[in-house]
Write an enzyme that holds these catalytic residues in place. Structure first.
Site, PDB file in Angstrom:
ATOM      1  N   SER A 207     -20.889  38.547  -9.204  1.00  0.00           N
ATOM      2  CA  SER A 207     -19.957  37.649  -8.480  1.00  0.00           C
ATOM      3  C   SER A 207     -19.183  36.812  -9.464  1.00  0.00           C
ATOM      4  O   SER A 207     -17.930  36.408  -9.446  1.00  0.00           O
ATOM      5  CB  SER A 207     -20.559  37.019  -7.490  1.00  0.00           C
ATOM      6  OG  SER A 207     -21.254  37.980  -6.438  1.00  0.00           O
ATOM      7  N   HIS A 253     -19.993  31.652  -8.178  1.00  0.00           N
ATOM      8  CA  HIS A 253     -18.540  32.002  -7.911  1.00  0.00           C
ATOM      9  C   HIS A 253     -17.533  30.891  -8.418  1.00  0.00           C
ATOM     10  O   HIS A 253     -16.486  31.316  -8.957  1.00  0.00           O
ATOM     11  CB  HIS A 253     -18.348  31.840  -6.333  1.00  0.00           C
ATOM     12  CG  HIS A 253     -19.259  33.227  -5.753  1.00  0.00           C
ATOM     13  ND1 HIS A 253     -19.198  33.432  -4.498  1.00  0.00           N
ATOM     14  CD2 HIS A 253     -20.045  33.811  -6.181  1.00  0.00           C
ATOM     15  CE1 HIS A 253     -19.802  34.262  -4.146  1.00  0.00           C
ATOM     16  NE2 HIS A 253     -20.447  34.947  -5.304  1.00  0.00           N
TER      17      HIS A 253
END
Length: 302
Positions: A207, A253
């Site tokens: 991610s 993220h």
């Protein structure tokens, strides 16, 4: 005697002719330019010029290989970031997907393998387990955690995002610069997770790198004056999930996104005369920040 302004011209004299105006850039009508694309011959301003082996070309001709559909009048240019245009612009994206899938299948066949690949702690997270991994010198986990997934929905989402975002970015940046962007973004996500997350909470997945591609895509679209609303809307949706869905490492993220924006900006805005220095120098500075955060957290935990 000088003639007064506005008075008629004397015999044999001609009124001064205004200087001919230059054509305006086809993408920026308010900018005059004397340079034309070597393929489609449309006028282009300095912001739109992409260096080719002979002259300059416009972004559209670089993107589709011909621009107007006619045979090219110059050899293939470099990408907007200075990379070499490859026959298969998605090769590295395919390789990254294969690596992720191979690790996923290996984990499915031997789930205990996951604990030796995740970033920190134990997987599944176990608060009673002591810190392990990076704090004990296993720095390789900063990389291996970028390629580990446990749930099918997790790897499916990440690989679809990698395909949608990675292919166009690889074509725009060139293979080496694209790979540098992917790895640096992933490492930045791992470093921020290591710094802020609980030392007993495992972290895994691509991610951080995927959000790095989101950030670089937004920068590239802004550079090419494309409509940014689709990518910004998709990014906003992903950020909403990041902070509302339990079990997601938001640190990865955000770390990847910030690194992607910084590296992506350097890739597409670096001046041509020192392009490589700015691009790889920026990657180096982000890596220095990754090392500094990792050392800081390791010092706190040991």
């Amino acid at each position: 005697m000088d003639q007064a302004p506005g008075s008629p011209q004397g015999p044999g004299e001609q009124a001064p002719q205004p200087a001919p105006s230059l054509p305006t850039c086809y993408r920026h009508p308010d900018r005059e330019t004397g340079v034309r694309c070597t393929r489609c011959e449309r006028p282009i301003c300095p912001e739109c010029m992409i260096s080719a082996s002979v002259g300059f070309q416009c972004p559209e001709c670089v993107r589709d290989g011909s621009g107007t559909g006619h045979a090219p009048t110059a050899t293939l240019p470099r990408t907007i970031a200075g990379g070499t245009i490859a026959a298969d612009p998605r090769l590295f994206t395919k390789i990254l997907i294969v690596i992720n899938l191979a690790v996923f299948l290996a984990v499915q066949m031997n789930n205990s393998l996951l604990n030796s690949l995740v970033l920190i702690g134990q997987w599944p997270p176990a608060p009673w387990m002591p810190t392990e991994g990076v704090a004990e010198g296993e720095w390789y986990r900063l990389v291996t955690s970028m390629f580990t997934h446990e749930e099918i929905w997790h790897i499916a989402f990440n690989m679809l995002s990698l395909w949608w975002l990675g292919g166009p970015l690889e074509a725009a940046l060139g293979r080496v610069r694209y790979l540098a962007l992917y790895l640096v973004s992933g490492l930045a996500g791992s470093a921020l997770t290591y710094l802020l997350a609980s030392p007993s909470e495992g972290s895994l997945g691509a991610s951080g790198a995927i959000f790095g591609l989101f950030g670089a895509t937004a920068v590239l679209m802004r550079r090419l004056n494309y409509d940014m609303r689709p990518v910004l809307a998709l990014l906003a949706i992903n950020l909403i999930f990041t902070f509302t869905w339990s079990g997601i490492a938001w640190e990865a993220h955000i770390g990847g996104l910030v690194a992607g924006v910084v590296v992506g900006y350097a890739m597409v805005h670096a001046p041509r005369e020192r392009r490589a220095l700015v691009q790889y120098g920026t990657c180096g500075l982000v890596l220095v920040a990754v090392i500094a955060l990792t050392l800081l957290r390791t010092f706190q935990l040991t």
